[in-house]
Design an enzyme around this catalytic site. Structure first.
Site, short mmCIF file in Angstrom:
data_model
loop_
_atom_site.label_atom_id
_atom_site.label_comp_id
_atom_site.label_asym_id
_atom_site.label_seq_id
_atom_site.Cartn_x
_atom_site.Cartn_y
_atom_site.Cartn_z
N ASP A 29 -3.61 52.93 -9.85
CA ASP A 29 -3.08 54.24 -9.49
C ASP A 29 -3.09 55.08 -10.78
O ASP A 29 -3.36 54.59 -11.88
CB ASP A 29 -1.68 54.14 -8.86
CG ASP A 29 -1.38 55.36 -7.99
OD1 ASP A 29 -2.07 56.39 -8.14
OD2 ASP A 29 -0.45 55.31 -7.18
C1 NOJ Z 1 -0.96 58.98 -7.39
C2 NOJ Z 1 -0.66 58.49 -6.00
O1 NOJ Z 1 0.31 57.46 -6.06
C3 NOJ Z 1 -1.88 57.98 -5.28
O2 NOJ Z 1 -1.52 57.69 -3.95
C4 NOJ Z 1 -3.00 58.96 -5.35
O3 NOJ Z 1 -4.12 58.48 -4.65
C5 NOJ Z 1 -3.34 59.22 -6.81
N1 NOJ Z 1 -2.19 59.76 -7.48
C6 NOJ Z 1 -4.51 60.18 -6.96
O4 NOJ Z 1 -4.15 61.44 -6.56
#
Ligand code: NOJ
Length: 738
Positions: free
Chosen positions: A280
């Site tokens: 993430d």
């Molecule tokens: C953080 C989020 O937790 C995740 O779900 C997302 O895909 C990414 N950012 C990218 O935007």
């Protein structure tokens, strides 16, 4: 001289790619040509600053890195033009390995669908799959290759803002929806120009953040992990999800991003997952504040060792991984494995053959204004609206003379879309507000009156008198309240999930006029509105319904669509009951009912039961259930037990009912939940009609994880429940014998 050989080598390898080689062989031929730095480059992903002022990325350095082969993927770059520009830069790199473009296509792209939790309320797997299909078709036509969806985190805590992105609290329903969404996104398979790579996230147990506070630690038994939180991930992997994203949280002390048990042992090992895992956003680097890694060098070591293949935005890999290999800390085999997984997806997407395959202006233009997609969106929105209450059949409404439309959401535009939706400057004209939808529906014979009443999070009552005066002139009042569109979603945890501001006071004031009141609640999570639930005769839960929200709402209000949705999460009476879910374990001192309080497991100030249970949702018609008929009182592994009920439409409208099947294993080597959803069927019944609904149960449906984490059934006595929600059920007993 060296250079000439290299070019020759590249040509041979790429030429032979065109011949009949398997994708794995093609991947190997590319891998052979790559330097260590280029390999690490493939494992690196940056944000594209797509909302910055520059056309693609304001950061010139990122472009240079692409040219040097130091980047495998970008997120948040979208549109045929922008993705093409970046891909052209990638084609200037030594090996011309195409970039992957990823984006959070969570509930639609150009056409915004209801938030995923709302869609889950439909329990309609085909419709959910279609929604993902359309989102993929639109996004893929705009140069996107990869969505960071579906989010398959089980969520038992409505304070957690991200409940809106998932399918709710149940692992069985959640698994079926995970599969539907993966199938929807990936369509007929990677390589088709309308298919997006899916990404099951957030692996794993992110939904169990302590206190519902986003990014917080998770601490749970392995039984709960395996039984409740992992099944939707397993379902996504089995459905062929191309990628997984790990998560921000620690799980029992180990950050998910550096968790080898989750990634190497379970996902890549036991489940034989062949795709790649992306971190993430900065979750590799965040292992430092977690106290799991000393610095980014250390964090990279932990992440790659644990099986994390691609680093989103932390720059840990690009700055440290080559050195880790040279220092002998990371075996080259780990890097090769990660790179192969990434390259394989690029081959499967067909990007080596044509890096600009997804850059077709015409296709983009066509999907930009696709009316079929809007129709499908409206239908999905109708299926997502939950009828919570309808005393004296106030709904559906007649097209009466004067209808008052009151509340801070009734004319809301952007508020219909919810978190993770994309708006364009020209987009607001496509979004149908509740006001507009109702206006279109009732025509000019009906006089629509309007008052805002208050703002979403107001302390002021200044608008009340106008709202009361407006209500007084009307035959019926429709009152639209809720939480703001950006109050649920990432980093949107709330300790207080009551209706915000003075909205419930407004409802009381309007109710006091004596006019019939319909309340519609917009939210991305279960909210608490006890007074409203106890007094107001009709309540619709209208979530964030997307582009055609107002049209769908009008269809439901005036009876052109009979509500069929069922709650995918329990609705608490108070924050003090959270976490709250239907499949809890019994205690040694179970309370007999909501008023049984003395030395039993209960609160002295609140019943245990939720305000609205999991699986709950009314229809304009009524359904009756016969007793359950079992094919036998007992059965053996290998045999099938059938359980049937006759469901009759006893009301005045044709309608759709979701018939739910639950079981309880009465005595187990580890205790079993009081109910577990094991099946459901949707049946459409004309008024007066009935149908026998039959479920087939085998021993496999009764399996669970014992204290050695072995997944098996145990002979013994069971209860079976069939009904309209997790609380209102018919009950019977059977035994599984050896
Ligand atoms: C953080 C989020 O937790 C995740 O779900 C997302 O895909 C990414 N950012 C990218 O935007």
């Amino acid at each position: 001289m060296h250079f000439v050989f290299l070019i020759f080598g590249i040509m041979i390898s790429f030429l032979s790619i065109g011949q009949k080689k398997t994708i794995d062989q093609k991947v190997d031929s590319v891998l052979k040509l790559m330097t260590l730095d280029e390999k690490v480059g493939q494992m690196n992903q940056y944000n594209g600053d797509w909302d910055a002022t520059g056309p693609i990325t304001a950061d010139g350095d990122k472009q240079n890195q692409i040219r040097k082969g130091m980047l495998g993927s970008m997120l948040n770059v979208t549109g045929v033009e922008h993705t093409r520009q970046l891909q052209e830069i990638a084609m200037q790199s030594r090996l011309k390995i195409p970039l992957l473009f990823g984006q959070d296509i969570i509930h639609g792209y150009r056409t915004t669908f209801p938030v995923p939790l709302a869609e889950a309320a439909s329990w309609d797997l085909n419709a959910i799959q279609l929604s993902a299909r359309i989102a993929a078709t639109e996004a893929a036509a705009s140069g996107v290759h990869w969505t960071f969806a579906p989010m398959v985190d089980i969520a038992r805590d409505p304070r957690w803002g991200r409940v809106m992105e998932g399918a709710g609290e149940d692992p069985y329903l959640g698994s079926l929806i995970a599969k539907a969404r993966v199938n929807g996104f990936q369509g007929k398979g990677l390589g088709n120009t309308d298919a997006l790579m899916a990404c099951a996230k957030h692996y794993a147990a992110y939904g169990a953040a302590i206190g519902g506070r986003d990014y917080n630690a998770v601490d749970m038994s392995l039984n709960t992990l395996w039984e409740i939180y992992l099944p939707p991930f397993r379902a996504a992997a089995d459905a062929g999800a191309a990628t997984f994203m790990n998560s921000f949280n620690t799980l029992n002390g180990i950050p998910a991003t550096g968790n080898g048990y989750l990634q190497r042992d379970i996902l890549k090992g036991k489940w034989n997952f062949k795709g790649f895992i992306v971190s993430d956003w900065n979750s590799v680097g965040e292992m430092i504040p977690h106290g799991f890694a000393k610095d980014n060098y250390d964090a990279s070591l932990e992440a790659i060792t644990a099986g994390n293949d691609m680093d989103m935005e932390s720059r840990s890999y690009i700055n440290n991984l080559s050195k880790l290999v040279k220092d002998g800390r990371v075996n080259m085999k780990l890097v090769d494995d990660a790179v192969k997984r990434i390259l394989k997806k690029k081959f499967e997407m067909g990007l080596f053959e044509d890096p600009f395959k997804f850059s077709n202006k015409e296709r983009e233009q066509h999907q930009w204004n696709n009316s079929e997609n809007l129709e499908a969106e409206k239908s999905m929105a109708e299926k997502s609206i939950v009828l919570l209450k309808n005393d004296n059949q106030l709904l559906p409404l007649l097209k009466q003379k004067n209808i008052a439309l009151i509340g801070p959401f009734i004319k809301g535009i952007r508020d219909n879309l919810g978190f993770w939706s994309y708006t364009w400057p020209d987009d607001s004209s496509r979004i149908v507000s509740a006001w507009q939808g109702i206006k279109n529906k009732v025509g000019s014979n009906v006089n629509l009156l309007y008052a805002k009443g208050c703002n979403i999070n107001d302390t002021s009552h200044a608008g009340f008198s106008e709202a009361i005066a407006t209500a007084t002139q009307a035959d019926v009042v429709i009152l639209n309240v809720g939480e703001a569109a950006d109050w649920s979603g990432e980093a949107k945890s709330r300790s207080n999930i009551h209706l915000p501001g003075v909205q419930e006071e407004l409802i009381r004031a309007i109710y006091a006029t004596g006019k019939p009141v319909v309340v519609m609640i917009n939210a991305g999570r279960p909210l608490i509105f006890n007074w409203t639930a106890d007094h107001v005769p009709a309540i619709l839960y209208t979530w964030w319904l997307g582009t055609k929200a107002g049209d769908a709402i009008a269809d439901v209000l005036f009876g052109d669509y009979n509500p069929s949705a069922k709650l995918p999460m329990s609705f608490p009476r108070d924050e003090g009951q959270i976490p709250i879910y239907y499949n809890y374990f019994n205690t040694g001192r179970p309370a007999k009912g909501d008023s049984d309080l003395n030395y039993v497991s209960s609160y002295i100030d609140l019943p245990n039961s939720p305000k609205f249970p999991f699986g709950y949702g009314l229809s304009y018609t009524t359904f009756s259930y016969s007793d359950i008929k079992l094919s036998a009182a007992s059965f053996k592994p290998g045999q099938t037990l059938t359980a049937s009920v006759v469901v009759t439409n006893t009301g005045k409208y044709d309608g759709i009912e979701t018939v739910q099947l639950y079981t309880r294993d009465l005595v187990g080597s580890v205790v079993r939940p009081v109910k577990e959803l094991k099946g459901f069927q949707q049946v459409s019944l004309k008024t007066g009609a009935n149908k026998t609904i039959t479920f087939h149960i085998t021993a496999n449906d009764l399996k669970f994880y014992n204290n050695k984490l072995e997944y098996n059934y145990e002979a013994g006595d069971f209860k079976i429940f069939i009904g309209t929600n997790s609380h209102d059920v018919k009950e019977a007993s059977f035994a599984l014998v050896k």
